[in-house]
Design an enzyme around this catalytic site. Structure first.
Site, short mmCIF file in Angstrom:
data_model
loop_
_atom_site.label_atom_id
_atom_site.label_comp_id
_atom_site.label_asym_id
_atom_site.label_seq_id
_atom_site.Cartn_x
_atom_site.Cartn_y
_atom_site.Cartn_z
CD1 TRP A 34 -0.89 2.37 2.48
CD2 TRP A 34 -2.81 1.89 1.33
NE1 TRP A 34 -1.70 3.48 2.51
CE2 TRP A 34 -2.72 3.10 1.92
CE3 TRP A 34 -3.84 1.31 0.38
CZ2 TRP A 34 -3.90 3.96 1.82
CZ3 TRP A 34 -4.86 2.16 0.29
CH2 TRP A 34 -4.92 3.57 0.96
CG MET A 35 2.30 5.11 -2.16
SD MET A 35 3.20 5.43 -3.59
CE MET A 35 1.91 5.73 -4.89
CG ASN A 36 -1.12 6.96 2.65
OD1 ASN A 36 -0.59 5.76 3.29
ND2 ASN A 36 -1.44 8.15 3.43
CG ASP A 37 -0.06 11.30 2.75
OD1 ASP A 37 -1.25 10.77 2.33
OD2 ASP A 37 0.09 11.90 3.89
CB SER B 7 2.76 12.58 5.74
OG SER B 7 2.20 11.70 5.20
CG ASP C 131 0.32 15.29 7.90
OD1 ASP C 131 0.86 14.01 8.38
OD2 ASP C 131 -0.61 15.31 7.64
CD GLU D 131 -5.26 14.21 6.91
OE1 GLU D 131 -5.33 13.47 7.90
OE2 GLU D 131 -5.58 13.83 5.60
CD1 TRP E 89 -7.50 10.50 3.02
CD2 TRP E 89 -7.19 8.22 3.30
NE1 TRP E 89 -6.04 10.12 3.34
CE2 TRP E 89 -5.84 8.82 3.51
CE3 TRP E 89 -7.52 6.91 3.32
CZ2 TRP E 89 -4.77 7.80 3.86
CZ3 TRP E 89 -6.29 6.13 3.55
CH2 TRP E 89 -4.98 6.48 3.83
#
Ligand code: FRU
Length: 475
Positions: free
Chosen positions: A19-22, A79, A141, A192, A278
């Site tokens: 999985w990847m997000n920011d 992040s 963040d 965020e 999201w």
């Protein structure tokens, strides 16, 4: 596992597995663009957050690297950003790469780690965390830059529904400078991933503040808003404008921030975003990996005819992917003729291509263009001059997987113009639309069961003139 699974993009960055997000810690050093990212190496859903790592010399071709930061007793690694400490202010070494990130345990605090081998490996500072606030739960963040006039590092930090700025001489001790955002902009969700940076407009420096927000985006779920104003080393003062303004009105560009330490000889403000939302990110119909980044983009301040906007366009390096230009030509449609249709516009279409054209409608007419496949799946772009809206309809674009995805019209305010230059980047599971050199942007994921290979233009009345309709196959 199968690296070539169906919706794996061909020219967008995706994790090999997991999985990847920011995007995190983007920093340039010695000819290399580093991109770190929120990463779960153990599964294709959110969790166990690490910092994944990839590098590129051209912002187009990315090389996989091992992850650099793993969870510890302070928590998961959320992040953050990275800077190059040219003057050794932190004492880790001259030119050390320093990562500033959120430790997400029982509470959220800010921590740092340094790399003396050009970003390959990081050592966590033994004095972590470096910033705590007992009262703020959503406290994360950190995005840090060197503010030369006030001779300090400045951190922008998301603090529930405001951004708090902190200053430091050494990246280890931070003092609160000011807080921004109460009562201004979008507040439909938590704030965020801030980023504060200068851009030039007509020879003058303006400061832009990015704030990602989830939920509360203009079309639901997560999106990135921004403010334009000034920063004096302590306080961000926004210009009077009709906020919120959104960087990208599409559903799939979130948590994007900009590269630090880009050399003055380059001079660009470079951006990348997470190409998901999201609302459905954990359910997109992929198996071994989840989510892609947008293409790398350049940010500029421009006037769209009504007000200043942050325009974003693909970096010019992306043109190196262009193969086989197919010139579909110039066409005019009048109200007595049918739609303008280009069937099978890209022979051997693998799902990765770029479309460019200029379109001139009759002044008050609305028009649309659509990508279609033989399964009846389609994504449609509707330019409505009367209502000054550019809408995207992807409700029939994709395989069904989540009710939040097949929403109705994805709308963006549009300044009506005589002509529009359109550039559309298509990959196996995404569409990135740039109108008038990025004044208006819509990034939307799609999951068609077959590649789109028909392009169809329509207008409700009057004439529609197309110039230079071109499709490039992308490597
Ligand atoms: C934004 C975000 C950040 C957080 C990270 C966790 O998408 O929620 O605020 O640091 O994701 O993965």
């Amino acid at each position: 596992f199968n690296y070539n699974e169906k919706y794996r993009p061909l020219y967008h960055f995706t994790p090999q597995y997991g999985w990847m997000n920011d995007p995190n810690g983007m920093v340039y050093l010695d000819g290399v663009f580093h991109l770190f990212y929120q990463y779960n190496p153990y599964g294709a859903r959110w969790g166990n957050m690490h910092w994944g790592h990839t590098v590129s010399k051209d912002l187009v071709n990315w090389e996989y690297k091992p992850f650099v930061l793993a969870p510890d007793k302070l928590g998961a690694i959320f992040s953050g950003s990275a800077v190059i400490d040219h003057d050794n202010t932190a004492g880790f070494g001259k030119g050390a790469m320093v990562a500033i990130f959120t430790s997400a345990g029982d509470r959220q605090t800010q921590s740092i780690a340094y790399s003396l081998d050009g970003g390959k490996t990081f050592t966590k500072y033994e004095g972590n965390p470096v910033l705590i606030d007992a009262n703020i739960i959503d406290f994360r963040d950190p995005k840090v830059f060197w503010h030369a006039p006030s001779k300090q590092w400045v951190m922008s930090l998301a603090t529930t529904q405001t951004i708090t700025f902190y200053g430091s001489k050494n990246l280890k001790e931070w003092t609160r400078l000011s807080e921004f955002g109460e009562g201004l902009g979008g507040h439909g969700g938590v704030w965020e991933c801030p980023d504060l940076f200068p851009l030039t407009y007509e020879g003058k420096t303006k400061w832009v503040l990015f704030v990602s927000i989830n939920p509360g985006g203009p079309n639901g779920g997560s999106a990135t808003q921004y403010f334009i104003g000034n920063f004096d080393g302590k306080t961000f003062t926004p210009d009077t404008m009709n906020y919120p303004l959104w960087l990208d009105y599409g559903r799939d560009n979130y948590a994007g921030v900009t590269w630090s330490n880009v050399p003055a000889t380059d001079g660009r403000r470079l951006f990348i975003g997470w190409m998901s939302n999201w609302d459905y990110a954990n359910e997109i119909p992929t198996e071994n990996f989840r989510s892609a980044m947008t293409v790398a983009r350049v940010l500029r301040l421009v006037h769209n005819g009504e007000h200043l906007v942050v325009a974003s366009e693909p970096v010019k390096e992306l043109e190196s992917l262009r193969r086989e230009a197919v010139l579909l030509g110039d066409k005019t449609r009048t109200n007595t003729s049918n739609a303008i249709t280009f069937e099978n516009f890209l022979p051997n279409n693998q799902g990765a291509y770029e479309l460019t054209f200029t379109v001139t409608p009759n002044e008050t007419d609305s028009f649309s263009f659509a990508l279609e496949n033989t399964k009846g799946e389609t994504i449609k772009y509707l330019f409505d001059s009367a209502n000054k809206t550019l809408s995207v309809d992807r409700s029939k674009s994709s395989v069904a997987f989540n009710a939040n995805f097949a929403e109705t019209l994805i709308k963006a305010p549009m300044v009506a113009k005589k002509s529009y230059t359109v550039r559309l980047l298509v990959d196996k599971s995404s569409t990135e639309l740039f109108v008038n050199n990025g004044e208006l942007v819509q990034t939307n994921a799609v999951f068609p069961t077959e590649v789109y290979n028909t392009l169809r233009f329509n207008t409700s009345k009057g004439t529609l003139t197309l110039k230079n309709v071109t499709v490039y196959k992308l490597k």
